[in-house]
Design a protein around this motif. Sequence first.
Motif, PDB file in Angstrom:
ATOM      1  N   PRO A  21       0.796  -1.224   0.000  1.00  0.00           N
ATOM      2  CA  PRO A  21       0.000   0.000   0.000  1.00  0.00           C
ATOM      3  C   PRO A  21       0.830   1.276   0.000  1.00  0.00           C
ATOM      4  CG  PRO A  21       0.175  -0.843   2.219  1.00  0.00           C
ATOM      5  CD  PRO A  21       0.854  -1.850   1.326  1.00  0.00           C
ATOM      6  N   LEU A  22       0.126   2.386  -0.054  1.00  0.00           N
ATOM      7  CA  LEU A  22       0.704   3.702   0.188  1.00  0.00           C
ATOM      8  C   LEU A  22       0.433   4.024   1.646  1.00  0.00           C
ATOM      9  CD1 LEU A  22      -0.661   5.670  -2.896  1.00  0.00           C
ATOM     10  CD2 LEU A  22       1.654   4.795  -2.588  1.00  0.00           C
ATOM     11  N   LEU A  23       1.466   4.297   2.427  1.00  0.00           N
ATOM     12  CA  LEU A  23       1.273   4.710   3.811  1.00  0.00           C
ATOM     13  C   LEU A  23       1.254   6.224   3.866  1.00  0.00           C
ATOM     14  CD1 LEU A  23       1.291   1.975   5.040  1.00  0.00           C
ATOM     15  CD2 LEU A  23       3.097   2.719   6.571  1.00  0.00           C
ATOM     16  N   VAL A  24       0.189   6.771   4.442  1.00  0.00           N
ATOM     17  CA  VAL A  24       0.033   8.215   4.576  1.00  0.00           C
ATOM     18  C   VAL A  24       0.131   8.538   6.055  1.00  0.00           C
ATOM     19  CG1 VAL A  24      -1.440  10.208   4.115  1.00  0.00           C
ATOM     20  CG2 VAL A  24      -1.513   8.230   2.580  1.00  0.00           C
ATOM     21  N   ARG A  25       1.064   9.435   6.399  1.00  0.00           N
ATOM     22  CA  ARG A  25       1.277   9.814   7.793  1.00  0.00           C
ATOM     23  C   ARG A  25       1.203  11.329   7.927  1.00  0.00           C
ATOM     24  NH1 ARG A  25       5.676   5.959   7.017  1.00  0.00           N
ATOM     25  NH2 ARG A  25       5.338   4.150   8.338  1.00  0.00           N
ATOM     26  N   GLY A  26       0.658  11.773   9.052  1.00  0.00           N
ATOM     27  CA  GLY A  26       0.648  13.209   9.329  1.00  0.00           C
ATOM     28  C   GLY A  26      -0.749  13.784   9.357  1.00  0.00           C
ATOM     29  N   ASP A  27      -0.814  15.067   9.057  1.00  0.00           N
ATOM     30  CA  ASP A  27      -2.077  15.799   9.057  1.00  0.00           C
ATOM     31  C   ASP A  27      -2.602  15.831   7.623  1.00  0.00           C
ATOM     32  OD1 ASP A  27      -4.204  17.397   9.792  1.00  0.00           O
ATOM     33  OD2 ASP A  27      -3.031  19.242   9.760  1.00  0.00           O
ATOM     34  N   PHE A  28      -3.661  15.075   7.360  1.00  0.00           N
ATOM     35  CA  PHE A  28      -4.192  14.979   5.999  1.00  0.00           C
ATOM     36  C   PHE A  28      -5.702  14.827   6.054  1.00  0.00           C
ATOM     37  CE2 PHE A  28      -3.171  10.763   7.507  1.00  0.00           C
ATOM     38  CZ  PHE A  28      -4.316  10.045   7.236  1.00  0.00           C
ATOM     39  N   ALA A  29      -6.334  15.018   4.915  1.00  0.00           N
ATOM     40  CA  ALA A  29      -7.770  14.793   4.780  1.00  0.00           C
ATOM     41  C   ALA A  29      -7.978  13.859   3.593  1.00  0.00           C
ATOM     42  CB  ALA A  29      -8.507  16.102   4.546  1.00  0.00           C
ATOM     43  N   ASP A  34     -16.341  13.451  -5.017  1.00  0.00           N
ATOM     44  CA  ASP A  34     -17.420  14.440  -4.851  1.00  0.00           C
ATOM     45  C   ASP A  34     -17.160  15.416  -3.714  1.00  0.00           C
ATOM     46  OD1 ASP A  34     -18.822  13.240  -6.937  1.00  0.00           O
ATOM     47  OD2 ASP A  34     -19.847  11.856  -5.584  1.00  0.00           O
ATOM     48  N   GLY A  35     -16.007  15.264  -3.030  1.00  0.00           N
ATOM     49  CA  GLY A  35     -15.664  16.182  -1.951  1.00  0.00           C
ATOM     50  C   GLY A  35     -16.134  15.766  -0.578  1.00  0.00           C
ATOM     51  N   GLU A  36     -16.747  14.583  -0.457  1.00  0.00           N
ATOM     52  CA  GLU A  36     -17.180  14.114   0.860  1.00  0.00           C
ATOM     53  C   GLU A  36     -15.982  13.585   1.624  1.00  0.00           C
ATOM     54  OE1 GLU A  36     -20.633  11.568   0.972  1.00  0.00           O
ATOM     55  OE2 GLU A  36     -21.195  12.269  -1.022  1.00  0.00           O
ATOM     56  N   HIS A  37     -15.925  13.915   2.918  1.00  0.00           N
ATOM     57  CA  HIS A  37     -14.812  13.477   3.747  1.00  0.00           C
ATOM     58  C   HIS A  37     -14.935  11.995   4.089  1.00  0.00           C
ATOM     59  CE1 HIS A  37     -12.666  17.231   4.508  1.00  0.00           C
ATOM     60  NE2 HIS A  37     -13.842  17.774   4.241  1.00  0.00           N
TER      61      HIS A  37
END
Length: 76
Positions: A21-29, A34-37
Amino acid sequence: MRTDDTGEPATATITPYEDGPLLVRGDFALVTPDGEHIDARRGTVALCRCGKSALKPFCDGTHKAINFRAGTDRQS
């Protein structure tokens, strides 16, 4: 220190794991097209790269079962 397009310090890092996978760390959204969180619930998440996860966009380990192959090198 890396910066984003505004010149501000990067607040998230994305690391591609070989054959995984891609590991994403930190402050992200995370958001849908469609822009839904999407609730990540933590500061580190593994995002699917193989396209077969039942928990998309998150990795569920299916890449191992299907023998997914992808390197970590930058591709042009």
